[in-house]
Design an enzyme around this catalytic site. Structure first.
Site, PDB file in Angstrom:
ATOM      1  N   SER A   1     -11.003 -17.410  -6.963  1.00 55.76           N
ATOM      2  CA  SER A   1     -10.238 -17.170  -7.625  1.00 55.76           C
ATOM      3  C   SER A   1      -8.914 -15.873  -7.418  1.00 55.76           C
ATOM      4  O   SER A   1      -9.966 -15.187  -6.731  1.00 55.76           O
ATOM      5  CB  SER A   1     -10.053 -16.897  -9.817  1.00 55.76           C
ATOM      6  OG  SER A   1      -8.707 -16.044 -10.123  1.00 55.76           O
TER       7      SER A   1
ATOM      8  N   ASN B   1      -7.930 -13.655  -8.815  1.00 65.47           N
ATOM      9  CA  ASN B   1      -7.935 -12.624  -9.164  1.00 65.47           C
ATOM     10  C   ASN B   1      -9.243 -11.868  -9.274  1.00 65.47           C
ATOM     11  O   ASN B   1      -9.738 -10.547  -9.343  1.00 65.47           O
ATOM     12  CB  ASN B   1      -8.209 -13.018 -11.216  1.00 65.47           C
ATOM     13  CG  ASN B   1      -6.644 -13.151 -11.185  1.00 65.47           C
ATOM     14  OD1 ASN B   1      -5.621 -12.881 -10.510  1.00 65.47           O
ATOM     15  ND2 ASN B   1      -6.642 -14.001 -11.698  1.00 65.47           N
TER      16      ASN B   1
ATOM     17  N   SER C   1      19.859  22.072  17.377  1.00 63.88           N
ATOM     18  CA  SER C   1      21.099  21.580  16.671  1.00 63.88           C
ATOM     19  C   SER C   1      21.837  20.867  17.714  1.00 63.88           C
ATOM     20  O   SER C   1      21.595  20.953  18.393  1.00 63.88           O
ATOM     21  CB  SER C   1      21.610  22.973  16.371  1.00 63.88           C
ATOM     22  OG  SER C   1      23.072  22.857  16.302  1.00 63.88           O
TER      23      SER C   1
END
Length: 477
Positions: free
Chosen positions: A146, A148, A324
């Protein structure tokens, strides 16, 4: 001609109905629906190769077990295994385009793997893609499984391999910090508590401290990762093993152990294990611990390098880019800054994993997809961050030895080293006067004739201030 070929399709059907799938696609109708239903993020399965390889490994283990139980023909098994081995070699990964974040508890991902493997197996068997009567995504590739149990097993294996890779990058960063600890072992500087002057230490001790607190986390990551080696393969839908035959789970685990060489084990209680995602919760929490420490280290690097004229200025970080658009000459600590942001993201991912982990209901946790995505993403971010911090920052750090030495000489904190000899009262008096007058501790001790110059020099030797020592020195009478 090529354009016309790219538009060719084949018809595939599922529970919802029939759809036209691109003839060039190894995936099928259920993957197509997943692509259409889950346009959620930019995190796609094909960006996580270790997870794709783990899906292939999981399907290989199932195929071997099913063959041993005569549930697959020899031809089907061989074709499935060959298709999976091609995926392990890095082939067909572009055929896994589904979003990592999806509803359905991972069904879309599981079917994506089933369809790609089935269609490639069909080609190897001499059939056309979509001729599923010969090798079906559900009846053959997904036999005895599955989503799962197959999906979380693949997550476990994929995350364990990711862990091994992560630790390699992590230990390289730690080694770089250790190297700096050795390089700076002779550089005396002031230690600080609460950002105030404390007592002298060496810059080497600072970097060795960084390395040691991270070394502890390697063990913690290793411990957390061990949980990934326990899987629920054979649990099928809810842990009862419905649709799987007796001995399938054990045979599948044995096959996975042989394929990977890892100490993979079957969970003791498959019902409990099928809804339990605590291994991801635990590993994510282990990564969060690393993130917390990385934040401390990067914050310290930024403080120690602050300046260049008006900050601590004890170390120099490599200049990587102008800092900067308006301030000429400014260079920012951009590499520690980006590592900080990675750490914040990992901490945020951990919150998502924790919340998803507690969302399990009854016999399943449908939130596994986002948990897996967060864990894989955090590990990838860390690996990139560790390498960036190591190569673009730590390896190139230099010390401002004179600045460090001058700070120690000028600091009032050195009076602490005198405390065992001259007593707390005298030490407090000297410290207070130094604050009020601007005079140095060294100067005031001699001025008040508390110690001889020879004894004072002995106490204030760098090697006597950075570790426990026993000195036979007495106050002047």
């Amino acid at each position: 001609m090529e354009q016309n070929l790219s538009k060719k399709t084949r018809t595939e059907s599922d529970l919802i109905g029939s759809r036209e799938v691109p003839e060039s696609a190894l995936y099928g109708v259920q993957t197509l629906r997943g692509i259409e239903n889950f346009r959620i993020s930019k995190f796609h399965l094909n960006e996580y190769p270790l997870f794709i390889q783990a899906l292939a490994i999981t399907k290989m283990g199932a195929a071997v077990a099913n063959r041993e139980l005569d549930l697959l023909t020899e031809e089907q098994t061989d074709a499935i295994l060959k298709a999976c081995k091609e995926i392990l070699e890095g082939k067909h990964h572009e055929q896994f385009p589904v979003d990592m974040i999806q509803g359905g508890a991972g069904t879309t991902t599981n079917m994506n793997a089933n369809e790609v493997i089935a269609n490639r197996a069909l080609e190897l068997l001499g059939h056309q893609r979509g001729e599923y009567q010969y090798c079906s995504p559900n009846d053959h590739v997904n036999r005895s499984q599955s989503t799962n149990d197959a999906y979380p097993t693949a997550i476990h294996i994929g995350l364990y391999y990711t862990h091994l890779k992560l630790v390699k990058h992590f230990t390289e960063l730690i080694a770089s910090l250790r190297k700096k600890g050795k390089e700076f072992a002779h550089v005396i500087k002031m230690g600080r508590t609460q950002l105030e002057d404390a007592v002298p230490m060496t810059l080497g001790q600072t970097f060795n401290g960084f390395a040691s607190i991270l070394e502890h986390e390697v063990k913690n990551l290793d411990f957390a990762a061990q949980d990934f080696l326990t899987v629920n393969m054979g649990a099928t839908a809810i842990g009862t093993g419905i649709t799987a035959e007796p001995e399938y789970a054990e045979k599948c685990i044995a096959a996975l152990r042989k394929i990977t060489g890892l100490d993979i084990k079957l969970a003791d209680d498959l019902v409990g294990a099928t809804s339990d995602t605590s291994c991801m919760v635990g590993y994510s929490a282990a990564m969060r611990r690393v993130a917390v420490k990385m934040n401390k280290i990067c914050n310290d690097l930024r403080l120690l390098a602050s300046g260049p004229r008006c900050g601590l200025g004890e170390i120099n970080l490599p200049a990587m880019q102008p800092g900067s658009s308006i301030m000429p000459g400014k260079v920012n600590p951009v590499i520690p800054e980006v590592m900080n942001q990675i750490a914040y993201k990992v901490i945020g991912n951990d919150l998502c994993v924790a919340m998803s982990g507690e969302a399990a209901q009854m016999e399943l946790n449908a939130m596994e997809p986002v948990m897996a995505q967060c864990c894989f993403e955090s590990a990838d971010l860390f690996m990139n961050g560790f390498d960036t911090l190591r190569t673009l920052c730590v390896d190139g750090i230099t010390a401002n030895e004179e600045k460090c030495r001058r700070d120690v000489h000028d600091s009032i904190g050195v009076v602490t080293a005198l405390n065992p000899v001259i007593g707390y009262k005298n030490s407090t008096k000297i410290a207070k006067e130094a604050l009020e007058t601007g005079k140095g501790v060294y100067e005031l001790v001699l001025e008040h004739n508390i110690l001889s110059k020879e004894d004072l020099d002995t106490i204030l030797k760098p090697e006597n201030m950075i570790k426990p020592v026993k000195l036979d020195i007495h106050l002047n009478s």
